[in-house]
Write a protein that holds these residues in place. Structure first.
Motif, mmCIF file in Angstrom:
data_model
loop_
_atom_site.group_PDB
_atom_site.id
_atom_site.type_symbol
_atom_site.label_atom_id
_atom_site.label_comp_id
_atom_site.label_asym_id
_atom_site.label_seq_id
_atom_site.Cartn_x
_atom_site.Cartn_y
_atom_site.Cartn_z
ATOM 1 N N ARG A 68 -26.539 25.203 -1.564
ATOM 2 C CA ARG A 68 -26.068 24.268 -0.522
ATOM 3 C C ARG A 68 -27.171 23.910 0.471
ATOM 4 N NH1 ARG A 68 -22.447 25.946 3.007
ATOM 5 N NH2 ARG A 68 -22.973 28.184 2.851
ATOM 6 N N PHE A 69 -28.077 24.840 0.717
ATOM 7 C CA PHE A 69 -29.154 24.628 1.684
ATOM 8 C C PHE A 69 -30.476 24.461 0.939
ATOM 9 C CE2 PHE A 69 -27.340 26.887 5.724
ATOM 10 C CZ PHE A 69 -26.140 26.224 5.554
ATOM 11 N N THR A 70 -31.374 23.674 1.543
ATOM 12 C CA THR A 70 -32.708 23.480 0.992
ATOM 13 C C THR A 70 -33.722 23.534 2.128
ATOM 14 O OG1 THR A 70 -31.822 22.033 -0.743
ATOM 15 C CG2 THR A 70 -34.200 21.970 -0.352
ATOM 16 N N ILE A 71 -34.751 24.336 1.940
ATOM 17 C CA ILE A 71 -35.836 24.398 2.919
ATOM 18 C C ILE A 71 -36.976 23.516 2.432
ATOM 19 C CG2 ILE A 71 -36.885 26.477 1.906
ATOM 20 C CD1 ILE A 71 -37.562 27.357 4.792
ATOM 21 N N LEU A 72 -37.498 22.725 3.340
ATOM 22 C CA LEU A 72 -38.555 21.789 3.010
ATOM 23 C C LEU A 72 -39.650 21.888 4.059
ATOM 24 C CD1 LEU A 72 -36.180 18.750 2.396
ATOM 25 C CD2 LEU A 72 -37.341 20.045 0.606
#
Length: 125
Positions: A68-72
């Protein structure tokens, strides 16, 4: 070293937010960076919601947010993002970005020296 988090807000369940953390005083791509959270009435979680391994670029996610979460990371803007999708009421928390200049990555809050001020995420209908 300074970290400035923003992007929190009130969102309905199933909604999305993009949190931003602008860093200064160091190059984002050289040191550990992660996101942590503290739910209402609870202590800050010991382990990261997400972090980036700067050695190989791999990303880590807590089981509770995986998928559900994405770190960029945008090194040119010295900014790290946390894209939070399909938000749930249990994601309600103050979200903090943190950095440490002595290691390439860490999952543990105690190993991060520098912290932003936090941004509030509230998921409620």
């Amino acid at each position: 070293v300074q970290l400035q988090a923003s992007g929190g807000g009130l969102v309905q369940p199933g909604g999305s937010l993009r949190l931003s953390c602008v860093v200064s005083g160091f190059n984002l791509g050289d040191y550990a960076i992660g996101w942590f959270r503290q739910a209402p009435g609870k202590e800050r979680e010991d382990q990261a919601v997400s972090y980036i391994n700067i050695i190989d670029g791999r990303t880590y996610y807590a089981d509770s947010v995986k998928g559900r979460f994405t770190i960029l990371r945008d090194n040119a803007k010295n900014t790290v993002y946390l894209q939070a999708n399909s938000l749930k009421p249990e994601d309600t928390a103050v979200y903090f970005c943190a950095a440490d200049l002595s290691r390439p990555f860490s999952n543990w809050a105690l190993e991060y020296r520098y912290w932003g001020q936090g941004t509030q995420v509230t998921v409620s209908s």
